[in-house]
Design a protein around this motif. Structure first.
Motif, PDB file in Angstrom:
ATOM      1  N   ARG A   1       0.783  -1.273   0.055  1.00 38.30           N
ATOM      2  CA  ARG A   1      -0.041  -0.099   0.034  1.00 38.30           C
ATOM      3  C   ARG A   1       0.648   1.324   0.074  1.00 38.30           C
ATOM      4  N   ALA A   2       1.932   1.122   0.496  1.00 39.66           N
ATOM      5  CA  ALA A   2       2.884   2.359   0.641  1.00 39.66           C
ATOM      6  C   ALA A   2       3.264   2.730  -0.774  1.00 39.66           C
ATOM      7  N   GLU A   3       3.283   1.525  -1.601  1.00 38.91           N
ATOM      8  CA  GLU A   3       3.720   2.002  -3.116  1.00 38.91           C
ATOM      9  C   GLU A   3       2.698   2.016  -3.856  1.00 38.91           C
ATOM     10  N   TYR A   4       1.378   2.123  -3.654  1.00 39.47           N
ATOM     11  CA  TYR A   4       0.528   2.357  -4.702  1.00 39.47           C
ATOM     12  C   TYR A   4       0.784   3.686  -5.516  1.00 39.47           C
ATOM     13  N   GLY A   5       0.730   3.380  -6.772  1.00 38.26           N
ATOM     14  CA  GLY A   5       0.879   4.536  -7.797  1.00 38.26           C
ATOM     15  C   GLY A   5       2.281   5.127  -8.024  1.00 38.26           C
ATOM     16  N   ARG A   6       3.192   4.273  -7.230  1.00 35.18           N
ATOM     17  CA  ARG A   6       4.592   4.870  -7.332  1.00 35.18           C
ATOM     18  C   ARG A   6       5.233   4.831  -8.733  1.00 35.18           C
ATOM     19  N   LYS A   7       5.955   5.975  -9.273  1.00 34.53           N
ATOM     20  CA  LYS A   7       6.578   6.149 -10.443  1.00 34.53           C
ATOM     21  C   LYS A   7       8.034   5.868 -10.100  1.00 34.53           C
ATOM     22  N   PHE A   8       8.771   5.109 -11.008  1.00 28.39           N
ATOM     23  CA  PHE A   8      10.005   4.886 -10.985  1.00 28.39           C
ATOM     24  C   PHE A   8      10.534   4.563 -12.519  1.00 28.39           C
ATOM     25  N   LYS A   9      11.903   4.510 -12.168  1.00 24.53           N
ATOM     26  CA  LYS A   9      12.750   4.148 -13.315  1.00 24.53           C
ATOM     27  C   LYS A   9      13.106   2.744 -13.366  1.00 24.53           C
ATOM     28  N   LEU A  10      12.776   2.003 -14.483  1.00 25.01           N
ATOM     29  CA  LEU A  10      12.874   0.445 -14.367  1.00 25.01           C
ATOM     30  C   LEU A  10      13.970   0.298 -15.504  1.00 25.01           C
ATOM     31  N   GLU A  11      15.216  -0.492 -14.940  1.00 26.15           N
ATOM     32  CA  GLU A  11      16.063  -0.779 -15.872  1.00 26.15           C
ATOM     33  C   GLU A  11      16.352  -2.366 -15.913  1.00 26.15           C
ATOM     34  N   ILE A  12      16.558  -2.792 -17.145  1.00 20.97           N
ATOM     35  CA  ILE A  12      16.996  -4.282 -17.414  1.00 20.97           C
ATOM     36  C   ILE A  12      18.216  -4.356 -17.904  1.00 20.97           C
ATOM     37  N   LYS A  13      19.114  -5.053 -17.446  1.00 23.61           N
ATOM     38  CA  LYS A  13      20.308  -5.456 -17.982  1.00 23.61           C
ATOM     39  C   LYS A  13      20.664  -6.844 -18.158  1.00 23.61           C
ATOM     40  N   LEU A  14      21.437  -7.132 -19.276  1.00 24.15           N
ATOM     41  CA  LEU A  14      21.957  -8.526 -19.230  1.00 24.15           C
ATOM     42  C   LEU A  14      23.540  -8.384 -19.433  1.00 24.15           C
ATOM     43  N   LEU A  15      24.061  -8.770 -18.412  1.00 22.53           N
ATOM     44  CA  LEU A  15      25.650  -8.617 -18.272  1.00 22.53           C
ATOM     45  C   LEU A  15      26.274 -10.067 -18.752  1.00 22.53           C
ATOM     46  N   ASN A  16      27.541 -10.059 -19.095  1.00 24.90           N
ATOM     47  CA  ASN A  16      28.358 -11.011 -19.422  1.00 24.90           C
ATOM     48  C   ASN A  16      28.863 -11.620 -17.982  1.00 24.90           C
ATOM     49  N   GLU A  17      29.666 -12.657 -18.075  1.00 20.53           N
ATOM     50  CA  GLU A  17      30.205 -13.249 -16.954  1.00 20.53           C
ATOM     51  C   GLU A  17      30.816 -12.589 -15.986  1.00 20.53           C
TER      52      GLU A  17
ATOM     53  N   ALA B   1      30.976  -9.265 -15.925  1.00 17.28           N
ATOM     54  CA  ALA B   1      30.431  -7.804 -16.062  1.00 17.28           C
ATOM     55  C   ALA B   1      30.897  -6.592 -16.791  1.00 17.28           C
ATOM     56  N   THR B   2      31.671  -6.978 -17.652  1.00 16.86           N
ATOM     57  CA  THR B   2      32.295  -6.214 -18.730  1.00 16.86           C
ATOM     58  C   THR B   2      31.622  -5.760 -19.851  1.00 16.86           C
ATOM     59  N   LEU B   3      30.508  -6.447 -20.289  1.00 11.56           N
ATOM     60  CA  LEU B   3      29.788  -6.244 -21.364  1.00 11.56           C
ATOM     61  C   LEU B   3      28.387  -6.278 -21.065  1.00 11.56           C
ATOM     62  N   GLU B   4      27.767  -5.102 -21.228  1.00 13.67           N
ATOM     63  CA  GLU B   4      26.066  -5.014 -21.233  1.00 13.67           C
ATOM     64  C   GLU B   4      25.631  -5.571 -22.678  1.00 13.67           C
ATOM     65  N   VAL B   5      25.277  -6.944 -22.751  1.00 12.14           N
ATOM     66  CA  VAL B   5      24.544  -7.477 -23.864  1.00 12.14           C
ATOM     67  C   VAL B   5      23.557  -6.637 -24.081  1.00 12.14           C
ATOM     68  N   ILE B   6      22.725  -6.429 -23.107  1.00 11.57           N
ATOM     69  CA  ILE B   6      21.322  -5.666 -23.295  1.00 11.57           C
ATOM     70  C   ILE B   6      21.076  -4.577 -22.220  1.00 11.57           C
ATOM     71  N   THR B   7      20.632  -3.450 -22.523  1.00 13.76           N
ATOM     72  CA  THR B   7      20.141  -2.558 -21.316  1.00 13.76           C
ATOM     73  C   THR B   7      18.963  -1.896 -22.014  1.00 13.76           C
ATOM     74  N   ARG B   8      17.895  -1.863 -21.239  1.00 15.32           N
ATOM     75  CA  ARG B   8      16.697  -1.249 -21.510  1.00 15.32           C
ATOM     76  C   ARG B   8      16.155  -0.443 -20.445  1.00 15.32           C
ATOM     77  N   THR B   9      15.945   0.890 -20.692  1.00 13.04           N
ATOM     78  CA  THR B   9      15.196   1.792 -19.428  1.00 13.04           C
ATOM     79  C   THR B   9      14.050   2.473 -19.848  1.00 13.04           C
ATOM     80  N   THR B  10      13.119   2.330 -18.892  1.00 18.12           N
ATOM     81  CA  THR B  10      11.884   2.997 -19.252  1.00 18.12           C
ATOM     82  C   THR B  10      11.097   3.631 -17.957  1.00 18.12           C
ATOM     83  N   ASP B  11      10.335   4.547 -18.052  1.00 23.83           N
ATOM     84  CA  ASP B  11       9.694   5.082 -16.671  1.00 23.83           C
ATOM     85  C   ASP B  11       8.317   4.129 -16.828  1.00 23.83           C
ATOM     86  N   ALA B  12       8.161   3.872 -15.360  1.00 24.66           N
ATOM     87  CA  ALA B  12       6.992   2.775 -15.060  1.00 24.66           C
ATOM     88  C   ALA B  12       6.175   3.261 -13.871  1.00 24.66           C
ATOM     89  N   GLN B  13       5.081   2.662 -13.567  1.00 23.26           N
ATOM     90  CA  GLN B  13       4.489   3.004 -12.280  1.00 23.26           C
ATOM     91  C   GLN B  13       3.647   1.821 -11.971  1.00 23.26           C
TER      92      GLN B  13
END
Length: 135
Positions: free
Chosen positions: A51-67, A69-81
């Motif tokens: 309940r304390a987070e109802y309607g919370r806006k945040f920045k969502l980031e998804i990363k896929l890193l190699n073993e 962590a020297t390579l970001e294979v995928i990075t996606r960032t979006t605003d979410a709620q």
């Protein structure tokens, strides 16, 4: 905020009723040669808040890193709620990221990370395995 569901699958969608549908859950990718091309997969995550987070806006980031962590294979960032809830019930936000033609440069343990406002909330290892070519 928590991440009760995090997985990779062959396919996923959300029904009109809000049900999360997932088919072909997997934890590894196999290839006879590298770099390896994986034609299609879906990363499925469900974020959950109280309940304390109802309607919370945040920045969502998804990363896929190699073993290492020297390579970001995928990075996606979006605003979410998170949705508004009722009566103190937990609310869920389903995230489905379709990934086409993902290239894995070498075998190893890759890792998906789910970040909320730059804070890691969950990780998921994905083993990329070298196999003998079929003859």
């Amino acid at each position: 905020m928590e991440v009760p569901i995090l997985l990779t699958a062959d396919y996923a969608n959300v029904s009109r009723e809000g049900k999360l549908n997932v088919m072909g859950i997997f934890t590894n990718v196999q290839s006879p040669s590298f770099p390896a091309l994986h034609p299609q997969m879906y990363l499925v995550a469900q974020l959950s808040g109280g309940r304390a987070e109802y309607g919370r806006k945040f920045k969502l980031e998804i990363k896929l890193l190699n073993e290492d962590a020297t390579l970001e294979v995928i990075t996606r960032t979006t605003d979410a709620q998170l949705p508004q809830g009722e009566n103190g019930q937990r609310v869920n936000l389903n995230i489905i990221l379709g990934l086409a033609n993902t290239v894995f440069p070498s075998p190893g343990t890759y890792e998906f990370s789910i970040l909320v406002d730059q804070d890691v909330k969950a990780t998921l290892p994905l083993e990329v395995i070298s196999i003998a070519p079929k003859e």
